[in-house]
Design an enzyme around this catalytic site. Sequence first.
Site, mmCIF file in Angstrom:
data_model
loop_
_atom_site.group_PDB
_atom_site.id
_atom_site.type_symbol
_atom_site.label_atom_id
_atom_site.label_comp_id
_atom_site.label_asym_id
_atom_site.label_seq_id
_atom_site.Cartn_x
_atom_site.Cartn_y
_atom_site.Cartn_z
ATOM 1 N N TRP A 135 -58.232 48.866 -116.688
ATOM 2 C CA TRP A 135 -58.464 48.685 -118.124
ATOM 3 C C TRP A 135 -59.753 47.872 -118.301
ATOM 4 O O TRP A 135 -59.895 46.804 -117.680
ATOM 5 C CB TRP A 135 -57.258 47.943 -118.700
ATOM 6 N N ASP A 216 -49.557 42.629 -115.233
ATOM 7 C CA ASP A 216 -49.938 42.927 -116.616
ATOM 8 C C ASP A 216 -49.077 44.096 -117.072
ATOM 9 O O ASP A 216 -49.211 45.206 -116.560
ATOM 10 C CB ASP A 216 -51.432 43.294 -116.638
ATOM 11 N N ALA A 218 -48.072 46.144 -120.347
ATOM 12 C CA ALA A 218 -48.374 46.360 -121.768
ATOM 13 C C ALA A 218 -47.707 47.611 -122.326
ATOM 14 O O ALA A 218 -47.870 47.913 -123.511
ATOM 15 C CB ALA A 218 -49.892 46.457 -121.963
#
Length: 396
Positions: A135, A216, A218
């Site tokens: 990302w 992470d 999301a």
Amino acid sequence: MLTTSTHPRLCDLGEMKSDSLLALIALANADTREHKIDVGVGVYKDGSGATPILRSIKAAERLLLDRQQTKSYLGGRGDNVFPRLIGEVLLGPHAGDERIDGLQTPGGCGALSLAFKLIFAANPKARVLVGMPTWPNHQPIVGGVGLAIEAYDYYDRDARTIRFDAMLAALAAASPGDVVLLHGCCHNPTGADLDAAQWAEVTRLIVERRLLPVVDIAYQGLGDGLDEDAAGLRGILDACDEVLVAQSCDKNFGVYRDRVGSLFVKTGSAEATARAMAHVLQIAREMWSMPPDHGAAAVRIVLEEPELRADWLAELGEMRGRIQAVRAQIAAAHPALAYIADQKGMFSMLPLTRDQVRRLRDDHAIYMADSGRFNVLGLADEAVDRFTAAIVGVLG
Ligand code: PLP
């Protein structure tokens, strides 16, 4: 030791950088062709192409308006109930572990910034292993804190598979105290997730090399399901003494602009976690003092009210189902696209050259990053066939 001569650096990622998403959004917005398709921006779209507010969130916001008696400060942690409830969804059997504590943050970005600033405070020499491509916001967040990034190849664009050997080699060469940044699920931008055996192997190496995992996450619930998508993270929590988890509710509750997320810190003891959290709070104090309340308050109500929670689970299931259906439809169009069905979440990368991406833009008003990354859900129902036909056309 990783060396720059044997591992690619972030500056090799020209294709992701050359056409920033913001520039792409501006280009797409300026295009007046009615049939244009924007698969650059990363938000969920339903079959009609809209990004609606979830029913459960809308209902929670109404309750919030009625119930809220004050807008007085909440404090640096934000709402204390929110991390407990989202912690149960995220951590599963680890929720309630006294060695784990969490706080509310402005989105997943806020949680990541806090996590890496905390790491810098503890060990400014730590290097952060990042699988590429990743990302695009990971680089500024990690680098902005002052930590060095050690990039390795995560994905083979031609084979359309994870370069697991390269990942293992990078981890095996890391030094104790180095950091491994992992996507919990629905890898952005490739859609290529580790399978259970790969998570186990990565976890084993993290323990063996005494590395610090930062997970992470999301997109929980948008891959295979809430528990399935958190399985890798929970395996890491089973095995590792120290773990940081940056979580976002912005996609799975559809509250993007309200900036809802949390950071969870695990250390080897409740005392050490309390000390780390005191640092976290001081860092948060410097950055945003206190997180915004509205979105997290709405998420809290959704999780607290059984009916709203059930409706959210149904809505999440609908979103996940649409992701899987659109993936299957694209995959069926051409053998070169078959891999799309096996990947997870909102993003995948198409096997397109930069020139082919330009042709799609010029000839078909289809907007995607130069890397070929596209948001599977940028497509309204009526656009899926047109999109796949255009892709098949440029693939030749
Ligand atoms: N991590 C990844 C991999 C993401 O894709 C995103 C958002 O696109 C985030 C974190 C941050 O999300 P938020 O909008 O909650 O800051």
